[in-house]
Design an enzyme around this catalytic site. Structure first.
Site, short mmCIF file in Angstrom:
data_model
loop_
_atom_site.label_atom_id
_atom_site.label_comp_id
_atom_site.label_asym_id
_atom_site.label_seq_id
_atom_site.Cartn_x
_atom_site.Cartn_y
_atom_site.Cartn_z
N GLU A 94 0.84 -1.21 0.00
CA GLU A 94 0.00 0.00 0.00
C GLU A 94 0.88 1.26 0.00
OE1 GLU A 94 -2.13 0.44 3.65
OE2 GLU A 94 -2.78 2.46 3.13
N ASP B 234 0.49 3.68 -3.23
CA ASP B 234 0.04 5.06 -3.02
C ASP B 234 0.90 6.02 -3.86
OD1 ASP B 234 -0.98 7.46 -1.65
OD2 ASP B 234 0.89 7.42 -0.54
N ASP C 25 -7.26 1.17 0.55
CA ASP C 25 -5.97 0.55 0.85
C ASP C 25 -5.70 -0.61 -0.11
OD1 ASP C 25 -5.85 2.29 2.96
OD2 ASP C 25 -6.25 0.79 4.50
N GLU D 274 -4.58 0.52 -3.57
CA GLU D 274 -3.18 0.95 -3.58
C GLU D 274 -2.24 -0.26 -3.50
OE1 GLU D 274 -3.85 5.41 -1.68
OE2 GLU D 274 -3.29 3.77 -0.35
#
Lengths: 232, 232
Positions: free
Chosen positions: B48, B52, B121, B124
Protein backbone atom coordinates in the site's frame (compact mmCIF):
# COMPACT_ATOMS: atom_id res chain seq x y z
CA UNK A 1 23.22 31.08 -19.12
CA UNK A 2 21.35 27.75 -19.25
CA UNK A 3 24.06 26.40 -21.56
CA UNK A 4 26.43 26.82 -18.60
CA UNK A 5 24.07 24.93 -16.28
CA UNK A 6 23.69 22.21 -18.91
CA UNK A 7 27.48 21.82 -19.04
CA UNK A 8 27.86 21.84 -15.25
CA UNK A 9 25.19 19.15 -14.86
CA UNK A 10 27.05 17.03 -17.39
CA UNK A 11 30.46 17.57 -15.79
CA UNK A 12 29.45 17.34 -12.12
CA UNK A 13 26.53 14.91 -12.19
CA UNK A 14 26.74 13.07 -15.55
CA UNK A 15 23.31 14.43 -16.38
CA UNK A 16 22.81 15.08 -20.04
CA UNK A 17 19.91 17.44 -20.78
CA UNK A 18 18.76 17.44 -24.41
CA UNK A 19 16.07 20.12 -24.37
CA UNK A 20 17.57 23.28 -22.91
CA UNK A 21 14.15 25.06 -23.18
CA UNK A 22 12.79 22.59 -20.66
CA UNK A 23 15.66 23.39 -18.30
CA UNK A 24 14.88 27.10 -18.66
CA UNK A 25 11.17 26.51 -18.03
CA UNK A 26 12.00 24.69 -14.78
CA UNK A 27 13.90 27.78 -13.61
CA UNK A 28 11.56 30.58 -14.66
CA UNK A 29 9.09 32.17 -12.27
CA UNK A 30 5.71 33.57 -13.40
CA UNK A 31 6.42 37.26 -12.70
CA UNK A 32 9.66 37.11 -14.67
CA UNK A 33 7.54 36.23 -17.72
CA UNK A 34 5.14 39.13 -17.09
CA UNK A 35 8.11 41.48 -17.02
CA UNK A 36 9.78 39.96 -20.13
CA UNK A 37 7.22 39.90 -22.96
CA UNK A 38 9.91 38.45 -25.27
CA UNK A 39 10.07 35.20 -23.25
CA UNK A 40 8.01 32.59 -25.08
CA UNK A 41 7.92 29.62 -22.68
CA UNK A 42 5.94 28.66 -19.58
CA UNK A 43 6.76 29.23 -15.94
CA UNK A 44 7.88 26.32 -13.76
CA UNK A 45 4.54 25.48 -12.15
CA UNK A 46 3.39 22.67 -14.44
CA UNK A 47 6.81 21.02 -14.15
CA UNK A 48 6.61 21.40 -10.37
CA UNK A 49 3.25 19.56 -10.40
CA UNK A 50 4.88 16.71 -12.32
CA UNK A 51 8.15 16.63 -10.36
CA UNK A 52 6.38 16.56 -7.00
CA UNK A 53 4.72 13.26 -7.97
CA UNK A 54 7.92 11.86 -9.52
CA UNK A 55 9.78 12.56 -6.25
CA UNK A 56 7.08 10.75 -4.25
CA UNK A 57 7.21 7.61 -6.37
CA UNK A 58 10.98 7.52 -6.87
CA UNK A 59 11.60 7.82 -3.14
CA UNK A 60 8.94 5.24 -2.24
CA UNK A 61 10.25 2.71 -4.78
CA UNK A 62 13.83 3.16 -3.60
CA UNK A 63 12.95 2.77 0.11
CA UNK A 64 10.64 -0.20 -0.56
CA UNK A 65 13.44 -2.11 -2.31
CA UNK A 66 16.30 -0.95 -0.13
CA UNK A 67 14.65 -1.89 3.18
CA UNK A 68 12.74 -5.14 2.55
CA UNK A 69 12.28 -5.79 6.26
CA UNK A 70 10.94 -2.40 7.31
CA UNK A 71 7.24 -2.03 7.99
CA UNK A 72 5.30 0.77 6.30
CA UNK A 73 5.51 2.95 9.43
CA UNK A 74 9.32 3.16 9.26
CA UNK A 75 9.27 3.58 5.48
CA UNK A 76 6.78 6.45 5.77
CA UNK A 77 8.77 8.12 8.53
CA UNK A 78 11.99 8.14 6.51
CA UNK A 79 10.16 9.21 3.34
CA UNK A 80 8.60 12.18 5.14
CA UNK A 81 12.04 13.31 6.34
CA UNK A 82 13.37 13.13 2.75
CA UNK A 83 10.49 14.50 0.67
CA UNK A 84 10.10 17.93 2.27
CA UNK A 85 11.01 21.57 1.98
CA UNK A 86 14.38 21.75 3.73
CA UNK A 87 15.76 18.61 2.11
CA UNK A 88 14.72 19.74 -1.40
CA UNK A 89 16.08 23.25 -0.78
CA UNK A 90 19.44 21.77 0.20
CA UNK A 91 19.52 19.74 -3.05
CA UNK A 92 18.62 22.84 -5.10
CA UNK A 93 21.55 24.69 -3.53
CA UNK A 94 23.86 21.76 -4.21
CA UNK A 95 23.00 22.06 -7.92
CA UNK A 96 23.22 25.89 -7.72
CA UNK A 97 19.66 26.22 -9.04
CA UNK A 98 19.39 29.35 -6.85
CA UNK A 99 21.94 31.08 -9.09
CA UNK A 100 20.04 30.30 -12.29
CA UNK A 101 16.39 30.94 -11.41
CA UNK A 102 14.78 33.80 -13.38
CA UNK A 103 12.67 35.78 -10.90
CA UNK A 104 10.33 38.75 -11.10
CA UNK A 105 11.72 41.97 -9.65
CA UNK A 106 9.46 41.87 -6.59
CA UNK A 107 10.50 38.31 -5.69
CA UNK A 108 14.17 39.24 -6.16
CA UNK A 109 13.85 42.22 -3.81
CA UNK A 110 12.03 40.16 -1.20
CA UNK A 111 14.87 37.63 -1.10
CA UNK A 112 13.03 34.72 -2.77
CA UNK A 113 16.30 33.48 -4.31
CA UNK A 114 17.41 32.19 -0.92
CA UNK A 115 14.00 31.14 0.37
CA UNK A 116 13.57 27.41 1.06
CA UNK A 117 9.99 27.35 -0.26
CA UNK A 118 11.10 28.65 -3.68
CA UNK A 119 14.09 26.30 -3.77
CA UNK A 120 11.78 23.38 -2.98
CA UNK A 121 9.59 24.32 -5.97
CA UNK A 122 12.65 24.59 -8.22
CA UNK A 123 13.91 21.16 -7.20
CA UNK A 124 10.54 19.59 -8.06
CA UNK A 125 10.37 21.48 -11.38
CA UNK A 126 13.92 20.42 -12.22
CA UNK A 127 13.07 16.76 -11.54
CA UNK A 128 9.89 17.12 -13.63
CA UNK A 129 11.98 18.47 -16.50
CA UNK A 130 14.60 15.72 -16.16
CA UNK A 131 11.83 13.09 -16.15
CA UNK A 132 10.40 14.46 -19.43
CA UNK A 133 13.81 14.89 -21.03
CA UNK A 134 15.56 11.67 -19.99
CA UNK A 135 12.94 9.38 -18.44
CA UNK A 136 12.38 7.50 -15.20
CA UNK A 137 15.59 5.49 -15.11
CA UNK A 138 17.84 8.52 -15.44
CA UNK A 139 15.90 10.28 -12.67
CA UNK A 140 16.29 7.23 -10.44
CA UNK A 141 20.02 6.96 -11.07
CA UNK A 142 20.50 10.67 -10.46
CA UNK A 143 18.51 10.56 -7.21
CA UNK A 144 20.54 7.58 -6.01
CA UNK A 145 23.75 9.53 -6.60
CA UNK A 146 22.72 12.84 -5.10
CA UNK A 147 19.87 12.15 -2.68
CA UNK A 148 19.52 8.54 -1.56
CA UNK A 149 23.25 8.30 -0.77
CA UNK A 150 22.61 10.84 2.00
CA UNK A 151 20.46 8.34 3.92
CA UNK A 152 23.57 6.49 5.08
CA UNK A 153 25.30 9.76 5.92
CA UNK A 154 22.44 10.46 8.38
CA UNK A 155 21.54 13.65 6.47
CA UNK A 156 17.77 13.28 6.92
CA UNK A 157 18.03 12.58 10.65
CA UNK A 158 18.14 16.33 11.29
CA UNK A 159 14.53 16.54 10.08
CA UNK A 160 13.27 13.90 12.52
CA UNK A 161 12.45 14.77 16.13
CA UNK A 162 13.99 11.70 17.80
CA UNK A 163 13.39 12.90 21.36
CA UNK A 164 9.64 12.95 20.72
CA UNK A 165 9.74 9.64 18.87
CA UNK A 166 11.68 7.96 21.68
CA UNK A 167 9.25 9.29 24.28
CA UNK A 168 6.25 8.17 22.25
CA UNK A 169 7.71 4.68 21.86
CA UNK A 170 8.77 4.25 25.49
CA UNK A 171 5.41 5.50 26.80
CA UNK A 172 3.29 3.43 24.43
CA UNK A 173 2.09 1.24 27.34
CA UNK A 174 1.99 3.92 30.01
CA UNK A 175 4.12 6.52 31.72
CA UNK A 176 7.85 5.96 32.28
CA UNK A 177 10.57 8.35 33.46
CA UNK A 178 12.97 9.45 30.72
CA UNK A 179 16.06 11.38 31.80
CA UNK A 180 18.96 12.99 29.96
CA UNK A 181 22.12 13.25 32.11
CA UNK A 182 25.28 15.10 31.19
CA UNK A 183 28.17 12.69 31.65
CA UNK A 184 31.03 14.80 30.34
CA UNK A 185 32.01 18.24 29.06
CA UNK A 186 35.37 18.78 27.35
CA UNK A 187 36.96 21.91 25.90
CA UNK A 188 38.35 21.11 22.44
CA UNK A 189 39.38 24.70 21.63
CA UNK A 190 38.95 28.17 23.08
CA UNK A 191 35.42 28.51 21.82
CA UNK A 192 34.32 24.94 21.48
CA UNK A 193 33.19 22.25 23.88
CA UNK A 194 32.02 18.69 23.36
CA UNK A 195 29.23 17.42 25.58
CA UNK A 196 28.34 13.80 26.28
CA UNK A 197 24.82 12.98 27.39
CA UNK A 198 23.23 9.71 28.45
CA UNK A 199 19.54 8.95 28.05
CA UNK A 200 17.93 6.57 30.53
CA UNK A 201 14.46 5.15 31.08
CA UNK A 202 13.46 4.51 34.70
CA UNK A 203 17.18 4.82 35.53
CA UNK A 204 18.20 2.12 32.99
CA UNK A 205 20.80 3.63 30.61
CA UNK A 206 19.81 3.32 26.92
CA UNK A 207 22.42 5.19 24.89
CA UNK A 208 24.88 8.08 24.93
CA UNK A 209 25.39 10.89 22.42
CA UNK A 210 27.96 13.64 21.91
CA UNK A 211 27.57 17.11 20.42
CA UNK A 212 28.72 20.72 20.51
CA UNK A 213 25.78 21.63 22.75
CA UNK A 214 23.88 19.60 25.35
CA UNK A 215 20.83 19.90 23.08
CA UNK A 216 22.72 18.31 20.18
CA UNK A 217 24.14 15.59 22.41
CA UNK A 218 20.64 14.81 23.74
CA UNK A 219 19.24 14.53 20.20
CA UNK A 220 21.98 12.09 19.19
CA UNK A 221 21.50 10.01 22.32
CA UNK A 222 17.75 9.86 21.59
CA UNK A 223 18.40 8.81 17.97
CA UNK A 224 20.81 6.04 19.01
CA UNK A 225 18.40 4.77 21.66
CA UNK A 226 15.39 4.88 19.32
CA UNK A 227 17.18 3.17 16.44
CA UNK A 228 18.61 0.40 18.62
CA UNK A 229 15.16 -0.25 20.14
CA UNK A 230 13.68 -0.43 16.61
CA UNK A 231 16.30 -2.94 15.49
CA UNK A 232 15.68 -5.33 18.38
CA UNK B 1 -8.92 -18.53 -4.68
CA UNK B 2 -6.23 -16.16 -5.96
CA UNK B 3 -5.84 -18.39 -9.03
CA UNK B 4 -9.44 -17.39 -9.86
CA UNK B 5 -8.64 -13.69 -9.45
CA UNK B 6 -5.52 -14.13 -11.58
CA UNK B 7 -7.65 -15.67 -14.34
CA UNK B 8 -10.35 -12.99 -14.09
CA UNK B 9 -7.77 -10.21 -14.34
CA UNK B 10 -6.38 -11.82 -17.46
CA UNK B 11 -9.80 -12.36 -19.04
CA UNK B 12 -11.45 -9.05 -18.08
CA UNK B 13 -8.52 -6.63 -18.03
CA UNK B 14 -5.69 -8.32 -19.97
CA UNK B 15 -3.58 -8.15 -16.83
CA UNK B 16 -1.16 -11.01 -16.50
CA UNK B 17 0.10 -11.52 -12.95
CA UNK B 18 3.18 -13.75 -12.67
CA UNK B 19 3.70 -13.90 -8.92
CA UNK B 20 0.46 -15.04 -7.31
CA UNK B 21 2.03 -14.69 -3.82
CA UNK B 22 2.29 -10.95 -4.45
CA UNK B 23 -1.39 -10.82 -5.39
CA UNK B 24 -2.25 -12.62 -2.17
CA UNK B 25 -0.07 -10.27 -0.11
CA UNK B 26 -1.93 -7.28 -1.59
CA UNK B 27 -5.20 -8.77 -0.34
CA UNK B 28 -4.25 -9.95 3.13
CA UNK B 29 -4.95 -7.92 6.23
CA UNK B 30 -2.70 -8.00 9.33
CA UNK B 31 -5.18 -9.66 11.72
CA UNK B 32 -5.87 -12.45 9.25
CA UNK B 33 -2.18 -13.38 9.57
CA UNK B 34 -2.34 -13.33 13.38
CA UNK B 35 -5.27 -15.74 13.22
CA UNK B 36 -3.64 -18.02 10.59
CA UNK B 37 -0.18 -19.03 11.83
CA UNK B 38 0.27 -21.14 8.70
CA UNK B 39 0.27 -18.09 6.42
CA UNK B 40 3.86 -17.27 5.57
CA UNK B 41 3.63 -13.92 3.71
CA UNK B 42 3.29 -10.27 4.70
CA UNK B 43 0.16 -8.18 5.06
CA UNK B 44 -0.70 -5.55 2.44
CA UNK B 45 0.70 -2.50 4.18
CA UNK B 46 4.13 -2.29 2.52
CA UNK B 47 2.51 -2.72 -0.91
CA UNK B 48 0.00 0.00 0.00
CA UNK B 49 2.93 2.35 0.82
CA UNK B 50 4.38 1.65 -2.63
CA UNK B 51 1.11 1.75 -4.56
CA UNK B 52 0.04 5.06 -3.02
CA UNK B 53 3.13 6.72 -4.54
CA UNK B 54 2.74 4.89 -7.87
CA UNK B 55 -0.84 6.18 -8.13
CA UNK B 56 0.32 9.75 -7.47
CA UNK B 57 2.97 9.69 -10.17
CA UNK B 58 0.96 7.74 -12.77
CA UNK B 59 -1.98 10.12 -12.46
CA UNK B 60 0.21 13.24 -12.55
CA UNK B 61 2.14 12.04 -15.61
CA UNK B 62 -1.08 11.17 -17.44
CA UNK B 63 -2.77 14.51 -16.70
CA UNK B 64 0.39 16.51 -17.51
CA UNK B 65 0.61 14.95 -20.97
CA UNK B 66 -3.12 14.77 -21.67
CA UNK B 67 -3.83 18.44 -20.88
CA UNK B 68 -0.82 20.42 -22.17
CA UNK B 69 -2.66 23.74 -21.86
CA UNK B 70 -3.96 23.39 -18.31
CA UNK B 71 -2.25 25.28 -15.53
CA UNK B 72 -1.13 23.43 -12.40
CA UNK B 73 -4.24 24.59 -10.50
CA UNK B 74 -6.61 22.73 -12.82
CA UNK B 75 -4.31 19.71 -12.99
CA UNK B 76 -4.16 19.56 -9.20
CA UNK B 77 -7.92 19.91 -8.85
CA UNK B 78 -8.63 17.00 -11.19
CA UNK B 79 -5.88 14.87 -9.64
CA UNK B 80 -7.35 15.40 -6.16
CA UNK B 81 -10.78 14.25 -7.38
CA UNK B 82 -9.19 11.08 -8.84
CA UNK B 83 -6.62 10.07 -6.23
CA UNK B 84 -8.89 9.70 -3.20
CA UNK B 85 -10.85 7.26 -1.09
CA UNK B 86 -14.17 7.02 -2.92
CA UNK B 87 -12.64 6.82 -6.38
CA UNK B 88 -10.19 4.08 -5.32
CA UNK B 89 -12.95 2.19 -3.48
CA UNK B 90 -15.06 2.20 -6.66
CA UNK B 91 -12.13 0.77 -8.65
CA UNK B 92 -11.57 -1.94 -6.03
CA UNK B 93 -15.21 -2.96 -6.31
CA UNK B 94 -14.98 -2.99 -10.11
CA UNK B 95 -12.15 -5.55 -9.80
CA UNK B 96 -14.06 -7.42 -7.06
CA UNK B 97 -11.12 -7.05 -4.67
CA UNK B 98 -13.71 -6.85 -1.87
CA UNK B 99 -14.59 -10.50 -2.52
CA UNK B 100 -11.00 -11.70 -2.29
CA UNK B 101 -9.55 -9.79 0.68
CA UNK B 102 -8.50 -11.99 3.62
CA UNK B 103 -9.64 -10.24 6.79
CA UNK B 104 -9.32 -10.89 10.50
CA UNK B 105 -12.50 -12.02 12.22
CA UNK B 106 -13.04 -8.69 14.00
CA UNK B 107 -12.77 -6.69 10.76
CA UNK B 108 -15.14 -9.09 9.04
CA UNK B 109 -17.75 -8.69 11.78
CA UNK B 110 -17.43 -4.90 11.74
CA UNK B 111 -18.19 -4.79 8.02
CA UNK B 112 -14.70 -3.76 6.81
CA UNK B 113 -15.19 -5.71 3.57
CA UNK B 114 -17.54 -2.99 2.33
CA UNK B 115 -15.78 -0.04 3.92
CA UNK B 116 -14.37 2.54 1.50
CA UNK B 117 -11.24 3.14 3.59
CA UNK B 118 -10.27 -0.56 3.41
CA UNK B 119 -11.08 -0.75 -0.29
CA UNK B 120 -8.88 2.30 -0.89
CA UNK B 121 -5.97 0.55 0.85
CA UNK B 122 -6.56 -2.60 -1.23
CA UNK B 123 -6.52 -0.63 -4.48
CA UNK B 124 -3.18 0.95 -3.58
CA UNK B 125 -1.73 -2.40 -2.49
CA UNK B 126 -2.95 -4.04 -5.71
CA UNK B 127 -1.29 -1.29 -7.80
CA UNK B 128 1.91 -1.68 -5.76
CA UNK B 129 1.88 -5.42 -6.48
CA UNK B 130 1.20 -4.90 -10.19
CA UNK B 131 4.06 -2.39 -10.36
CA UNK B 132 6.49 -4.91 -8.84
CA UNK B 133 5.21 -7.80 -10.94
CA UNK B 134 4.82 -6.14 -14.35
CA UNK B 135 6.45 -2.70 -14.17
CA UNK B 136 5.50 0.91 -14.77
CA UNK B 137 4.29 0.61 -18.37
CA UNK B 138 1.78 -2.12 -17.60
CA UNK B 139 0.46 -0.12 -14.65
CA UNK B 140 0.08 2.93 -16.90
CA UNK B 141 -1.74 0.97 -19.60
CA UNK B 142 -4.04 -0.64 -17.05
CA UNK B 143 -4.86 2.71 -15.42
CA UNK B 144 -5.63 4.24 -18.81
CA UNK B 145 -8.09 1.43 -19.52
CA UNK B 146 -9.85 1.32 -16.17
CA UNK B 147 -9.34 4.71 -14.52
CA UNK B 148 -8.30 7.53 -16.86
CA UNK B 149 -11.04 6.63 -19.35
CA UNK B 150 -13.53 7.70 -16.67
CA UNK B 151 -12.36 11.32 -16.90
CA UNK B 152 -14.26 11.79 -20.15
CA UNK B 153 -17.30 10.02 -18.71
CA UNK B 154 -17.41 12.73 -16.00
CA UNK B 155 -16.97 10.09 -13.29
CA UNK B 156 -14.74 12.22 -11.05
CA UNK B 157 -17.05 15.26 -11.24
CA UNK B 158 -19.13 13.78 -8.43
CA UNK B 159 -16.16 14.29 -6.08
CA UNK B 160 -15.82 18.00 -6.90
CA UNK B 161 -18.03 20.58 -5.23
CA UNK B 162 -18.76 22.74 -8.29
CA UNK B 163 -21.22 25.03 -6.53
CA UNK B 164 -18.46 26.13 -4.13
CA UNK B 165 -15.89 26.38 -6.92
CA UNK B 166 -18.21 28.51 -9.05
CA UNK B 167 -18.94 30.80 -6.11
CA UNK B 168 -15.24 31.13 -5.28
CA UNK B 169 -14.43 31.98 -8.87
CA UNK B 170 -17.27 34.48 -9.38
CA UNK B 171 -16.54 36.23 -6.08
CA UNK B 172 -12.76 36.42 -6.55
CA UNK B 173 -12.97 40.24 -7.00
CA UNK B 174 -15.83 40.92 -4.59
CA UNK B 175 -19.38 39.94 -3.83
CA UNK B 176 -21.84 39.05 -6.61
CA UNK B 177 -25.35 37.58 -6.43
CA UNK B 178 -25.53 33.94 -7.56
CA UNK B 179 -29.00 32.44 -7.99
CA UNK B 180 -30.32 29.00 -8.93
CA UNK B 181 -33.81 29.12 -10.52
CA UNK B 182 -35.99 26.14 -11.33
CA UNK B 183 -37.07 26.49 -14.98
CA UNK B 184 -38.92 23.23 -15.45
CA UNK B 185 -40.18 20.08 -13.72
CA UNK B 186 -41.40 17.10 -15.73
CA UNK B 187 -42.78 13.75 -14.65
CA UNK B 188 -41.05 10.96 -16.62
CA UNK B 189 -42.73 8.10 -14.75
CA UNK B 190 -44.91 7.63 -11.68
CA UNK B 191 -42.04 7.98 -9.27
CA UNK B 192 -39.57 10.03 -11.25
CA UNK B 193 -39.27 13.68 -12.19
CA UNK B 194 -36.67 15.60 -14.15
CA UNK B 195 -35.80 19.10 -12.97
CA UNK B 196 -34.16 21.86 -14.99
CA UNK B 197 -32.31 24.59 -13.12
CA UNK B 198 -30.59 27.73 -14.37
CA UNK B 199 -27.69 29.38 -12.57
CA UNK B 200 -27.29 33.16 -12.97
CA UNK B 201 -24.84 35.75 -11.69
CA UNK B 202 -26.31 39.22 -11.01
CA UNK B 203 -29.31 38.10 -13.09
CA UNK B 204 -27.11 37.14 -16.12
CA UNK B 205 -27.86 33.48 -17.04
CA UNK B 206 -24.71 31.32 -17.10
CA UNK B 207 -25.84 27.73 -17.71
CA UNK B 208 -28.64 25.23 -17.14
CA UNK B 209 -28.54 21.71 -15.74
CA UNK B 210 -31.00 18.84 -15.43
CA UNK B 211 -31.29 16.12 -12.81
CA UNK B 212 -33.60 13.85 -10.86
CA UNK B 213 -33.64 16.32 -7.94
CA UNK B 214 -33.26 20.09 -7.86
CA UNK B 215 -30.00 19.56 -5.95
CA UNK B 216 -28.61 17.38 -8.76
CA UNK B 217 -29.77 19.84 -11.40
CA UNK B 218 -28.09 22.71 -9.51
CA UNK B 219 -24.81 20.81 -9.29
CA UNK B 220 -24.83 20.13 -13.03
CA UNK B 221 -25.67 23.74 -13.85
CA UNK B 222 -22.79 24.86 -11.61
CA UNK B 223 -20.38 22.43 -13.30
CA UNK B 224 -21.36 23.59 -16.80
CA UNK B 225 -21.06 27.25 -15.82
CA UNK B 226 -17.69 26.72 -14.10
CA UNK B 227 -16.21 24.67 -16.92
CA UNK B 228 -17.30 27.10 -19.62
CA UNK B 229 -15.85 30.03 -17.65
CA UNK B 230 -12.56 28.12 -17.29
CA UNK B 231 -12.39 27.44 -21.01
CA UNK B 232 -12.82 31.09 -22.03
Amino acid sequence: MFKQLQQDLEADHHIHFDNIKLLEEALTQANYINEHPGYTGNDYQRLEFLGDAVMQQSTAVYLFKRFPNWDEGRLTELRISMVQTRAFAALSRELHLDRYVQLGRGEELSGARNRDSLLEDLWEAFIGALFLDQGQETVMQFLEDIMFVKIDEGFYDQFIDYKSKLQEYLQRDGSVKITYNKLDEQAVSNNEQIFTVQVAVDNEPLATGTGKSTKDAEKRAARKAYQSLMND
